[in-house]
Motif scaffolding. Sequence first.
Motif, PDB file in Angstrom:
ATOM      1  N   VAL A 214     -43.015  10.170 -17.157  1.00  0.00           N
ATOM      2  CA  VAL A 214     -41.992  10.545 -18.640  1.00  0.00           C
ATOM      3  C   VAL A 214     -41.494   9.174 -18.825  1.00  0.00           C
ATOM      4  CG1 VAL A 214     -40.988  11.952 -19.806  1.00  0.00           C
ATOM      5  CG2 VAL A 214     -42.801  13.078 -18.359  1.00  0.00           C
ATOM      6  N   PHE A 215     -40.370   8.805 -17.927  1.00  0.00           N
ATOM      7  CA  PHE A 215     -39.744   8.043 -18.415  1.00  0.00           C
ATOM      8  C   PHE A 215     -40.053   6.662 -18.537  1.00  0.00           C
ATOM      9  CE2 PHE A 215     -35.398  10.064 -16.757  1.00  0.00           C
ATOM     10  CZ  PHE A 215     -34.772   9.536 -17.970  1.00  0.00           C
ATOM     11  N   LYS A 216     -41.196   6.299 -17.563  1.00  0.00           N
ATOM     12  CA  LYS A 216     -42.030   5.129 -17.717  1.00  0.00           C
ATOM     13  C   LYS A 216     -42.688   4.975 -19.193  1.00  0.00           C
ATOM     14  CE  LYS A 216     -42.679   4.943 -12.829  1.00  0.00           C
ATOM     15  NZ  LYS A 216     -43.660   4.981 -11.742  1.00  0.00           N
ATOM     16  N   HIS A 218     -42.395   6.961 -22.054  1.00  0.00           N
ATOM     17  CA  HIS A 218     -41.926   7.513 -23.257  1.00  0.00           C
ATOM     18  C   HIS A 218     -40.455   6.744 -23.447  1.00  0.00           C
ATOM     19  CE1 HIS A 218     -44.733  10.501 -22.572  1.00  0.00           C
ATOM     20  NE2 HIS A 218     -44.731  10.422 -24.033  1.00  0.00           N
ATOM     21  N   ALA A 219     -39.893   6.227 -22.170  1.00  0.00           N
ATOM     22  CA  ALA A 219     -38.473   5.607 -22.518  1.00  0.00           C
ATOM     23  C   ALA A 219     -38.268   4.579 -21.362  1.00  0.00           C
ATOM     24  CB  ALA A 219     -37.340   6.474 -22.271  1.00  0.00           C
ATOM     25  N   PRO A 220     -39.159   3.491 -21.590  1.00  0.00           N
ATOM     26  CA  PRO A 220     -39.166   2.286 -20.429  1.00  0.00           C
ATOM     27  C   PRO A 220     -38.097   1.630 -20.393  1.00  0.00           C
ATOM     28  CG  PRO A 220     -40.414   1.944 -22.503  1.00  0.00           C
ATOM     29  CD  PRO A 220     -40.334   3.268 -22.597  1.00  0.00           C
ATOM     30  N   ILE A 221     -37.068   1.576 -21.421  1.00  0.00           N
ATOM     31  CA  ILE A 221     -36.058   0.680 -21.237  1.00  0.00           C
ATOM     32  C   ILE A 221     -34.772   1.389 -20.344  1.00  0.00           C
ATOM     33  CG2 ILE A 221     -34.222  -0.353 -22.511  1.00  0.00           C
ATOM     34  CD1 ILE A 221     -36.096  -0.902 -24.674  1.00  0.00           C
ATOM     35  N   GLN A 222     -34.807   2.799 -20.782  1.00  0.00           N
ATOM     36  CA  GLN A 222     -34.020   3.609 -19.881  1.00  0.00           C
ATOM     37  C   GLN A 222     -34.369   3.902 -18.379  1.00  0.00           C
ATOM     38  OE1 GLN A 222     -34.911   4.209 -22.976  1.00  0.00           O
ATOM     39  NE2 GLN A 222     -33.014   4.132 -24.027  1.00  0.00           N
ATOM     40  N   TRP A 223     -35.592   3.779 -18.477  1.00  0.00           N
ATOM     41  CA  TRP A 223     -36.164   3.801 -16.943  1.00  0.00           C
ATOM     42  C   TRP A 223     -35.869   2.503 -15.987  1.00  0.00           C
ATOM     43  CZ3 TRP A 223     -37.581   6.616 -13.060  1.00  0.00           C
ATOM     44  CH2 TRP A 223     -38.528   6.148 -12.139  1.00  0.00           C
ATOM     45  N   GLU A 224     -35.743   1.408 -16.652  1.00  0.00           N
ATOM     46  CA  GLU A 224     -35.435   0.282 -15.991  1.00  0.00           C
ATOM     47  C   GLU A 224     -33.851   0.062 -15.823  1.00  0.00           C
ATOM     48  OE1 GLU A 224     -36.074  -3.024 -18.405  1.00  0.00           O
ATOM     49  OE2 GLU A 224     -38.320  -2.868 -18.202  1.00  0.00           O
ATOM     50  N   PRO A 252     -35.473   9.280 -11.118  1.00  0.00           N
ATOM     51  CA  PRO A 252     -35.470   9.776 -12.592  1.00  0.00           C
ATOM     52  C   PRO A 252     -34.584  10.668 -12.716  1.00  0.00           C
ATOM     53  CG  PRO A 252     -37.444  10.751 -11.111  1.00  0.00           C
ATOM     54  CD  PRO A 252     -36.861   9.536 -10.538  1.00  0.00           C
ATOM     55  N   PHE A 253     -33.988  11.308 -11.753  1.00  0.00           N
ATOM     56  CA  PHE A 253     -32.706  12.113 -11.683  1.00  0.00           C
ATOM     57  C   PHE A 253     -32.136  12.232 -10.359  1.00  0.00           C
ATOM     58  CE2 PHE A 253     -36.451  14.680 -11.163  1.00  0.00           C
ATOM     59  CZ  PHE A 253     -36.022  15.362 -10.081  1.00  0.00           C
TER      60      PHE A 253
END
Length: 351
Positions: A214-216, A218-224, A252-253
Amino acid sequence: MPGVTPLKLRLVAASGTLRQAYGSRGAESRAKRFKRWGDKMDPKKVEAAIKKGLYIHKIKEFPSDFLSIKRCGETVRKIVKNKYHATSKPEQLEMLPVNGKILLPLDHLPPASVPNDIPPYLIMRFEHFITEDQQKGLQVRWDRLAASNAKHLLKKKDKNRSSTDAFHFGTWEVTGAVPRVTRETEAQSREAITAIDDLLLYIKTYISPKIATVFKDHAPIQWEAILRAHARVQEELGSKYQSRPSLDMGGPFFTIAVKESGSGVVHIDWNDDKALYAFVFAVGDWEGGEFCVPQLGIKIPVRPGQVIAVLARVLAHFSAPVTTGRRIVFTCFTDSLLFRHGGGSPVIILG
């Protein structure tokens, strides 16, 4: 993101959803998949399925009420009561669809009104995230943990959620300068530690990889950014992670809060970071318990198998009453100090 169209992003998300829904396939399920999607997944069919099962809820303005206030549950309740009195109770809120994927995007808002480290969506809900067997596995392991007489060891500074205490397992950096394993994870009996590790390992194996996806997607910048924090935690706690590998969720958490029922009083998750999602899911058999957001005037059902991703440091929220049955709630999150001290400074430009 340059070179990535909305269609491509949705196709990636859809393929992940399909993997979760089908898992490893036998002959019968492969035949069903072929009938629906063809030998090779037809983008047009995937796009049609996405549109059929996707609900997009556009908000009118970014909810910034609680970004700068001091940590105080009473202040949150007063603001909600005074400013959102017409949407402060479950029965006053608009119910979003029970089934399907839900997205609350931000790209339609003026860029200057959205903090630059906020991810692309305010809330997301995913369908078919946890299989029935995995739900049963989580409940069995929770019951085993409860039977071990594990102790609640956190001081309750602000009774602004509910009368039911939550356990907090895993790693965090709350009020500290370096990451550490939570006291409730370590200061337990041998029997309780065995049960805790069993539950965490199950989540690590079956839930954490899906949240990472989900992170990768939908929110790739936050994932990095969160991967940088994960690398620092591994350096600091490498020996503990080696002795108890269930503690390392892969990025992821870092912390899992678990409790029965829900948090029935409106509140902000103060320890969360405004740039990161908290992932909430529940197991059991119950009615009620919708995720309520007074600032947006909505409530979102979170039924068995679904997971909701929410910016819990941004949005004041609470759970509607559980009217019947038993509900065990899992919240997977990363505290702000651990994230920021690990170089978590994502910047996203909305255009």
